[in-house]
Design an enzyme around this catalytic site. Sequence first.
Site: not given
Ligand SMILES: Cc1ncc(COP(=O)(O)O)c(C=O)c1O
Length: 406
Positions: A74-75, A158, A188, A246, A334
Amino acid sequence: MNETSRVYLDNAASTPVDPAVIEAMMPFMVDHFGNPSSLHGSGRKASVAISKARSQVAKLINANPNEIYFTSGGTESNNLALVGYAKMVKRHRPDCNKILISEIEHESILETVSFLEKDLKFNINFIRTTSDGFIDLNSFGNLLSPETCLVSVMLVNNEIGTIQPVQSMINIIKKRQYKTIFHSDGVQALGKIPIDVRQMKLDMLSISSHKINGPKGIGALYIRKGISVEPILYGGGQEMSMRSGTENVYSIVGFGKACEIWKNRLQEANLNIKKLQDYTINRIINEIPESKINGSLQNRVVNNVNFSFKGINGEDLLVKLDEFGIEVSTGSACSSNKKKKESHVLRSLGLPHDEIAGSIRLSLGYQNTKTEMDFAINVLKNVINEFRNLNWSESSQGSDIVTSVP
Ligand SMILES: Cc1ncc(COP(=O)(O)O)c(C=O)c1O
Protein backbone atom coordinates in the site's frame (compact mmCIF):
# COMPACT_ATOMS: atom_id res chain seq x y z
CA MET A 1 -9.46 -20.12 26.18
CA ASN A 2 -6.35 -21.40 27.94
CA GLU A 3 -3.39 -19.49 29.32
CA THR A 4 -1.20 -19.83 26.25
CA SER A 5 -3.76 -18.95 23.60
CA ARG A 6 -3.62 -15.54 21.99
CA VAL A 7 -6.55 -13.51 20.74
CA TYR A 8 -5.42 -11.54 17.73
CA LEU A 9 -7.53 -8.40 17.35
CA ASP A 10 -5.23 -6.32 15.17
CA ASN A 11 -6.43 -7.38 11.73
CA ALA A 12 -6.38 -3.82 10.40
CA ALA A 13 -2.60 -3.91 10.95
CA SER A 14 -2.10 -7.31 9.32
CA THR A 15 -3.87 -10.65 8.95
CA PRO A 16 -2.87 -14.31 9.15
CA VAL A 17 -2.00 -15.78 5.76
CA ASP A 18 -4.75 -18.11 4.56
CA PRO A 19 -3.58 -21.76 4.25
CA ALA A 20 -4.87 -21.86 0.66
CA VAL A 21 -2.69 -18.83 -0.11
CA ILE A 22 0.39 -20.57 1.30
CA GLU A 23 -0.44 -23.64 -0.76
CA ALA A 24 -0.69 -21.53 -3.92
CA MET A 25 2.62 -19.79 -3.20
CA MET A 26 4.78 -22.81 -2.33
CA PRO A 27 5.39 -24.18 -5.87
CA PHE A 28 6.77 -20.79 -6.91
CA MET A 29 9.40 -20.95 -4.18
CA VAL A 30 10.33 -24.61 -4.61
CA ASP A 31 9.80 -25.62 -8.25
CA HIS A 32 8.88 -22.70 -10.51
CA PHE A 33 11.51 -20.26 -9.31
CA GLY A 34 12.42 -18.92 -12.75
CA ASN A 35 12.66 -15.23 -13.52
CA PRO A 36 9.43 -14.20 -15.27
CA SER A 37 11.50 -12.21 -17.80
CA SER A 38 13.40 -15.38 -18.86
CA LEU A 39 12.26 -17.00 -22.07
CA HIS A 40 12.69 -20.65 -20.96
CA GLY A 41 9.99 -22.87 -19.51
CA SER A 42 10.56 -21.91 -15.85
CA GLY A 43 10.44 -18.23 -16.72
CA ARG A 44 7.30 -18.64 -18.79
CA LYS A 45 5.59 -20.53 -15.92
CA ALA A 46 6.33 -17.64 -13.57
CA SER A 47 5.12 -15.14 -16.13
CA VAL A 48 1.86 -17.04 -16.68
CA ALA A 49 1.33 -17.16 -12.88
CA ILE A 50 1.71 -13.37 -12.69
CA SER A 51 -0.89 -12.93 -15.44
CA LYS A 52 -3.32 -15.18 -13.57
CA ALA A 53 -2.80 -13.23 -10.35
CA ARG A 54 -3.30 -9.93 -12.19
CA SER A 55 -6.69 -11.18 -13.35
CA GLN A 56 -7.64 -12.37 -9.84
CA VAL A 57 -6.77 -8.97 -8.37
CA ALA A 58 -8.57 -7.12 -11.17
CA LYS A 59 -11.71 -9.19 -10.64
CA LEU A 60 -12.05 -8.21 -6.98
CA ILE A 61 -12.27 -4.52 -7.90
CA ASN A 62 -13.83 -4.91 -11.38
CA ALA A 63 -10.80 -3.56 -13.24
CA ASN A 64 -9.16 -4.69 -16.43
CA PRO A 65 -6.05 -6.84 -15.72
CA ASN A 66 -3.85 -4.45 -17.70
CA GLU A 67 -4.86 -1.65 -15.32
CA ILE A 68 -3.24 -3.49 -12.34
CA TYR A 69 0.42 -2.75 -11.49
CA PHE A 70 2.03 -4.83 -8.76
CA THR A 71 4.04 -2.95 -6.12
CA SER A 72 5.58 -3.76 -2.74
CA GLY A 73 2.37 -2.81 -0.89
CA GLY A 74 0.00 0.00 0.00
CA THR A 75 2.78 2.44 0.86
CA GLU A 76 4.49 2.08 -2.50
CA SER A 77 1.17 2.21 -4.36
CA ASN A 78 0.34 5.50 -2.64
CA ASN A 79 3.81 6.86 -3.47
CA LEU A 80 3.56 5.77 -7.09
CA ALA A 81 0.08 7.24 -7.51
CA LEU A 82 0.91 10.63 -6.01
CA VAL A 83 4.53 11.14 -7.05
CA GLY A 84 4.05 9.44 -10.43
CA TYR A 85 1.05 11.58 -11.28
CA ALA A 86 2.64 14.76 -9.90
CA LYS A 87 5.72 14.23 -12.10
CA MET A 88 3.45 13.93 -15.12
CA VAL A 89 1.57 17.12 -14.14
CA LYS A 90 4.82 19.08 -13.72
CA ARG A 91 5.81 18.12 -17.24
CA HIS A 92 2.49 18.49 -19.06
CA ARG A 93 0.10 20.63 -16.97
CA PRO A 94 2.31 23.05 -15.00
CA ASP A 95 -0.64 25.44 -14.46
CA CYS A 96 -2.35 22.87 -12.15
CA ASN A 97 -0.42 22.76 -8.91
CA LYS A 98 -3.05 22.09 -6.28
CA ILE A 99 -3.52 18.74 -4.51
CA LEU A 100 -6.34 17.99 -2.05
CA ILE A 101 -6.17 15.29 0.59
CA SER A 102 -8.10 14.65 3.80
CA GLU A 103 -6.72 15.30 7.27
CA ILE A 104 -7.16 11.64 8.20
CA GLU A 105 -5.04 9.97 5.51
CA HIS A 106 -2.46 7.29 6.28
CA GLU A 107 1.16 8.38 6.81
CA SER A 108 2.11 7.05 3.37
CA ILE A 109 -0.10 9.78 1.87
CA LEU A 110 0.73 12.51 4.40
CA GLU A 111 4.49 12.07 4.08
CA THR A 112 4.28 11.82 0.29
CA VAL A 113 2.37 15.10 -0.11
CA SER A 114 4.82 16.71 2.28
CA PHE A 115 7.57 15.71 -0.19
CA LEU A 116 5.51 17.02 -3.12
CA GLU A 117 5.06 20.34 -1.35
CA LYS A 118 8.70 20.80 -0.35
CA ASP A 119 10.49 19.37 -3.37
CA LEU A 120 8.08 19.74 -6.29
CA LYS A 121 6.40 22.93 -5.03
CA PHE A 122 2.82 21.67 -5.12
CA ASN A 123 0.19 23.47 -3.11
CA ILE A 124 -1.39 21.01 -0.63
CA ASN A 125 -4.83 21.63 0.85
CA PHE A 126 -6.41 19.56 3.61
CA ILE A 127 -10.13 18.75 3.52
CA ARG A 128 -11.73 19.04 6.96
CA THR A 129 -13.28 16.10 8.81
CA THR A 130 -16.63 15.95 10.59
CA SER A 131 -16.75 14.98 14.28
CA ASP A 132 -18.08 11.53 13.38
CA GLY A 133 -15.14 10.78 11.09
CA PHE A 134 -16.19 11.64 7.54
CA ILE A 135 -14.82 14.03 4.95
CA ASP A 136 -16.67 17.33 5.12
CA LEU A 137 -18.17 17.62 1.63
CA ASN A 138 -18.68 21.39 2.02
CA SER A 139 -15.02 21.83 2.81
CA PHE A 140 -14.17 19.68 -0.22
CA GLY A 141 -16.48 21.68 -2.50
CA ASN A 142 -14.93 24.94 -1.34
CA LEU A 143 -11.35 23.78 -1.82
CA LEU A 144 -11.85 22.14 -5.22
CA SER A 145 -10.90 24.44 -8.10
CA PRO A 146 -9.85 24.16 -11.76
CA GLU A 147 -6.20 24.24 -10.56
CA THR A 148 -6.73 21.02 -8.56
CA CYS A 149 -4.84 18.33 -10.46
CA LEU A 150 -5.30 15.56 -7.93
CA VAL A 151 -7.55 14.56 -5.02
CA SER A 152 -6.52 11.68 -2.77
CA VAL A 153 -8.99 10.49 -0.14
CA MET A 154 -9.03 7.05 1.43
CA LEU A 155 -12.01 4.74 0.95
CA VAL A 156 -11.93 3.54 4.57
CA ASN A 157 -10.05 5.07 7.49
CA ASN A 158 -7.58 2.72 9.16
CA GLU A 159 -8.14 3.94 12.73
CA ILE A 160 -11.89 4.38 13.01
CA GLY A 161 -13.16 2.39 10.01
CA THR A 162 -15.40 5.09 8.57
CA ILE A 163 -16.30 4.61 4.90
CA GLN A 164 -15.64 7.92 3.17
CA PRO A 165 -18.08 9.54 0.72
CA VAL A 166 -15.67 9.01 -2.18
CA GLN A 167 -18.47 8.51 -4.68
CA SER A 168 -20.05 11.88 -3.80
CA MET A 169 -16.67 13.57 -4.19
CA ILE A 170 -16.12 12.05 -7.63
CA ASN A 171 -19.63 13.15 -8.63
CA ILE A 172 -18.84 16.73 -7.59
CA ILE A 173 -15.66 16.73 -9.73
CA LYS A 174 -17.56 15.32 -12.74
CA LYS A 175 -20.39 17.82 -12.33
CA ARG A 176 -17.94 20.70 -12.40
CA GLN A 177 -16.24 19.15 -15.45
CA TYR A 178 -12.76 19.64 -13.97
CA LYS A 179 -9.83 17.58 -15.23
CA THR A 180 -9.06 16.60 -11.63
CA ILE A 181 -7.86 13.01 -11.10
CA PHE A 182 -9.19 11.04 -8.13
CA HIS A 183 -6.94 8.60 -6.26
CA SER A 184 -8.12 6.57 -3.30
CA ASP A 185 -6.17 4.60 -0.72
CA GLY A 186 -8.29 1.44 -0.66
CA VAL A 187 -6.01 -0.57 1.64
CA GLN A 188 -8.54 -0.82 4.49
CA ALA A 189 -11.51 -1.19 2.15
CA LEU A 190 -10.39 -4.22 0.14
CA GLY A 191 -12.24 -7.30 1.32
CA LYS A 192 -14.43 -5.20 3.65
CA ILE A 193 -16.76 -3.47 1.19
CA PRO A 194 -17.51 -4.27 -2.45
CA ILE A 195 -15.30 -2.12 -4.70
CA ASP A 196 -16.17 -1.48 -8.34
CA VAL A 197 -13.64 0.96 -9.80
CA ARG A 198 -15.58 1.24 -13.04
CA GLN A 199 -18.92 2.06 -11.47
CA MET A 200 -17.28 4.50 -9.05
CA LYS A 201 -15.26 6.11 -11.87
CA LEU A 202 -12.11 5.94 -9.76
CA ASP A 203 -8.91 6.95 -11.56
CA MET A 204 -6.41 5.25 -9.22
CA LEU A 205 -6.75 2.87 -6.28
CA SER A 206 -4.07 1.54 -3.90
CA ILE A 207 -4.49 -1.91 -2.38
CA SER A 208 -2.39 -4.21 -0.22
CA SER A 209 -2.24 -7.98 0.18
CA HIS A 210 -1.49 -8.47 3.87
CA LYS A 211 -4.79 -6.93 5.00
CA ILE A 212 -6.74 -9.69 3.24
CA ASN A 213 -4.95 -12.84 4.40
CA GLY A 214 -2.25 -12.59 1.75
CA PRO A 215 1.53 -12.22 2.22
CA LYS A 216 3.21 -8.97 3.29
CA GLY A 217 5.30 -6.79 0.98
CA ILE A 218 3.01 -7.01 -2.01
CA GLY A 219 0.22 -4.77 -3.24
CA ALA A 220 -1.04 -3.11 -6.37
CA LEU A 221 -2.00 0.19 -7.88
CA TYR A 222 -5.00 0.32 -10.18
CA ILE A 223 -4.50 3.00 -12.83
CA ARG A 224 -7.49 3.54 -15.09
CA LYS A 225 -6.65 3.17 -18.78
CA GLY A 226 -6.00 6.64 -20.21
CA ILE A 227 -4.46 8.09 -17.03
CA SER A 228 -0.76 8.94 -17.44
CA VAL A 229 1.52 8.24 -14.52
CA GLU A 230 5.31 8.38 -14.61
CA PRO A 231 7.29 5.60 -12.92
CA ILE A 232 9.20 6.23 -9.71
CA LEU A 233 11.46 3.16 -10.13
CA TYR A 234 13.60 2.77 -13.23
CA GLY A 235 15.31 -0.30 -14.64
CA GLY A 236 14.34 -3.32 -16.68
CA GLY A 237 10.83 -2.11 -17.52
CA GLN A 238 8.79 -4.74 -15.69
CA GLU A 239 5.12 -4.12 -14.87
CA MET A 240 4.46 -2.49 -18.25
CA SER A 241 7.42 -0.14 -17.56
CA MET A 242 5.62 1.28 -14.55
CA ARG A 243 7.59 -0.54 -11.86
CA SER A 244 11.02 -1.94 -12.73
CA GLY A 245 12.53 -4.79 -10.75
CA THR A 246 12.21 -8.58 -10.92
CA GLU A 247 8.69 -9.42 -9.85
CA ASN A 248 8.03 -10.90 -6.39
CA VAL A 249 6.43 -13.91 -8.08
CA TYR A 250 5.30 -16.04 -5.14
CA SER A 251 3.90 -13.05 -3.27
CA ILE A 252 2.07 -11.91 -6.39
CA VAL A 253 0.62 -15.43 -6.69
CA GLY A 254 -0.39 -15.31 -3.01
CA PHE A 255 -2.01 -11.88 -3.39
CA GLY A 256 -3.96 -13.15 -6.41
CA LYS A 257 -5.18 -16.16 -4.46
CA ALA A 258 -6.20 -13.99 -1.48
CA CYS A 259 -8.22 -11.77 -3.85
CA GLU A 260 -9.93 -14.82 -5.35
CA ILE A 261 -10.80 -16.11 -1.87
CA TRP A 262 -12.21 -12.76 -0.75
CA LYS A 263 -14.19 -12.32 -3.97
CA ASN A 264 -16.02 -15.53 -3.03
CA ARG A 265 -16.41 -14.98 0.70
CA LEU A 266 -16.78 -11.20 1.03
CA GLN A 267 -20.52 -11.13 1.64
CA GLU A 268 -20.91 -14.07 3.97
CA ALA A 269 -17.70 -13.52 5.95
CA ASN A 270 -18.52 -9.88 6.53
CA LEU A 271 -22.02 -10.71 7.79
CA ASN A 272 -20.38 -12.90 10.44
CA ILE A 273 -17.76 -10.30 11.33
CA LYS A 274 -20.51 -7.65 11.59
CA LYS A 275 -22.34 -9.80 14.17
CA LEU A 276 -19.13 -9.99 16.24
CA GLN A 277 -18.62 -6.24 15.85
CA ASP A 278 -22.17 -5.43 17.05
CA TYR A 279 -21.82 -7.86 19.94
CA THR A 280 -18.47 -6.37 20.99
CA ILE A 281 -19.61 -2.74 20.73
CA ASN A 282 -22.81 -3.42 22.68
CA ARG A 283 -21.05 -5.32 25.45
CA ILE A 284 -18.41 -2.61 25.87
CA ILE A 285 -20.97 0.20 25.90
CA ASN A 286 -23.23 -1.64 28.37
CA GLU A 287 -20.59 -3.11 30.65
CA ILE A 288 -17.72 -0.62 30.75
CA PRO A 289 -18.75 2.75 32.22
CA GLU A 290 -17.49 5.94 30.60
CA SER A 291 -16.54 4.26 27.33
CA LYS A 292 -17.07 6.16 24.09
CA ILE A 293 -17.00 4.78 20.56
CA ASN A 294 -14.90 6.84 18.13
CA GLY A 295 -16.27 7.40 14.63
CA SER A 296 -19.77 6.91 13.35
CA LEU A 297 -21.60 3.60 13.78
CA GLN A 298 -23.19 4.20 10.39
CA ASN A 299 -21.05 3.68 7.28
CA ARG A 300 -18.36 1.90 9.22
CA VAL A 301 -16.53 -1.23 8.05
CA VAL A 302 -17.49 -4.40 9.88
CA ASN A 303 -14.10 -5.12 11.45
CA ASN A 304 -13.37 -1.88 13.29
CA VAL A 305 -14.04 -1.17 16.98
CA ASN A 306 -12.38 1.98 18.35
CA PHE A 307 -13.12 3.17 21.89
CA SER A 308 -11.87 5.81 24.30
CA PHE A 309 -12.03 4.94 28.00
CA LYS A 310 -12.11 7.80 30.46
CA GLY A 311 -9.10 8.01 32.79
CA ILE A 312 -7.21 5.28 30.93
CA ASN A 313 -3.97 5.45 28.96
CA GLY A 314 -4.35 3.44 25.74
CA GLU A 315 -0.72 2.36 25.63
CA ASP A 316 -0.79 1.05 29.21
CA LEU A 317 -4.00 -0.77 28.34
CA LEU A 318 -2.42 -2.31 25.23
CA VAL A 319 0.58 -3.58 27.22
CA LYS A 320 -1.65 -5.07 29.94
CA LEU A 321 -3.97 -6.75 27.42
CA ASP A 322 -0.91 -8.21 25.70
CA GLU A 323 0.07 -9.86 29.00
CA PHE A 324 -3.25 -11.69 28.82
CA GLY A 325 -2.58 -12.67 25.19
CA ILE A 326 -4.95 -10.11 23.69
CA GLU A 327 -3.38 -8.18 20.83
CA VAL A 328 -4.87 -4.80 19.97
CA SER A 329 -3.59 -1.48 18.75
CA THR A 330 -3.59 2.19 19.64
CA GLY A 331 -4.01 4.26 16.48
CA SER A 332 -2.42 2.75 13.40
CA ALA A 333 0.31 0.13 13.62
CA CYS A 334 2.57 2.07 11.29
CA SER A 335 2.68 5.10 13.57
CA SER A 336 2.75 3.24 16.87
CA ASN A 337 6.54 3.02 16.77
CA LYS A 338 6.77 6.80 16.77
CA LYS A 339 6.69 7.09 20.53
CA LYS A 340 4.01 9.25 22.07
CA LYS A 341 2.71 10.57 18.77
CA GLU A 342 -0.92 11.54 19.20
CA SER A 343 -3.38 10.12 16.66
CA HIS A 344 -3.85 12.75 13.93
CA VAL A 345 -7.13 11.04 13.02
CA LEU A 346 -8.73 11.39 16.45
CA ARG A 347 -7.34 14.93 16.71
CA SER A 348 -8.98 15.78 13.40
CA LEU A 349 -12.34 14.60 14.81
CA GLY A 350 -11.89 17.18 17.57
CA LEU A 351 -11.39 14.72 20.45
CA PRO A 352 -9.81 16.17 23.58
CA HIS A 353 -6.31 14.98 24.50
CA ASP A 354 -7.44 12.58 27.25
CA GLU A 355 -9.88 10.80 24.92
CA ILE A 356 -7.17 10.44 22.29
CA ALA A 357 -4.70 9.10 24.85
CA GLY A 358 -7.36 6.73 26.17
CA SER A 359 -8.23 5.11 22.86
CA ILE A 360 -7.67 1.60 21.57
CA ARG A 361 -8.58 -0.13 18.33
CA LEU A 362 -9.79 -3.71 18.17
CA SER A 363 -9.88 -4.87 14.56
CA LEU A 364 -11.64 -8.15 13.94
CA GLY A 365 -10.84 -10.75 11.32
CA TYR A 366 -12.27 -13.72 9.52
CA GLN A 367 -10.75 -16.09 12.07
CA ASN A 368 -12.13 -14.49 15.26
CA THR A 369 -14.87 -16.24 17.26
CA LYS A 370 -17.48 -15.21 19.83
CA THR A 371 -15.57 -17.17 22.50
CA GLU A 372 -12.48 -15.08 21.77
CA MET A 373 -14.48 -11.86 21.92
CA ASP A 374 -16.04 -12.86 25.26
CA PHE A 375 -12.58 -13.59 26.68
CA ALA A 376 -11.20 -10.28 25.35
CA ILE A 377 -14.12 -8.18 26.60
CA ASN A 378 -14.03 -9.80 30.07
CA VAL A 379 -10.30 -9.12 30.41
CA LEU A 380 -10.77 -5.57 29.06
CA LYS A 381 -13.43 -4.92 31.71
CA ASN A 382 -11.27 -6.22 34.54
CA VAL A 383 -8.14 -4.39 33.44
CA ILE A 384 -9.97 -1.07 33.05
CA ASN A 385 -11.49 -1.57 36.50
CA GLU A 386 -8.07 -2.23 38.01
CA PHE A 387 -6.55 0.79 36.24
CA ARG A 388 -9.34 3.02 37.42
CA ASN A 389 -9.04 1.81 41.00
CA LEU A 390 -5.30 2.46 40.89
CA ASN A 391 -5.83 5.81 39.25
CA TRP A 392 -8.35 6.70 41.93
CA SER A 393 -6.00 5.75 44.75
CA GLU A 394 -3.07 7.55 43.05
CA SER A 395 -5.11 10.69 42.45
CA SER A 396 -6.23 10.69 46.08
CA GLN A 397 -2.48 10.91 46.81
CA GLY A 398 -2.11 13.86 44.47
CA SER A 399 -1.59 12.25 41.01
CA ASP A 400 -4.18 12.04 38.28
CA ILE A 401 -2.18 10.21 35.60
CA VAL A 402 -1.90 6.46 35.21
CA THR A 403 1.81 5.87 34.68
CA SER A 404 2.34 2.28 35.69
CA VAL A 405 0.70 -1.05 35.06
CA PRO A 406 -0.86 -2.59 38.16
C1 LIG B 1 -5.00 3.07 5.00
C2 LIG B 1 -3.66 2.46 4.80
N1 LIG B 1 -2.93 2.85 3.74
C3 LIG B 1 -1.72 2.32 3.50
C4 LIG B 1 -1.17 1.39 4.33
C5 LIG B 1 0.19 0.84 4.02
O1 LIG B 1 0.09 -0.44 3.44
P1 LIG B 1 1.36 -1.42 3.43
O2 LIG B 1 1.51 -1.92 4.84
O3 LIG B 1 0.99 -2.50 2.48
O4 LIG B 1 2.52 -0.61 2.98
C6 LIG B 1 -1.88 0.96 5.47
C7 LIG B 1 -1.29 -0.02 6.41
O5 LIG B 1 -1.60 -0.07 7.56
C8 LIG B 1 -3.17 1.51 5.69
O6 LIG B 1 -3.90 1.14 6.73
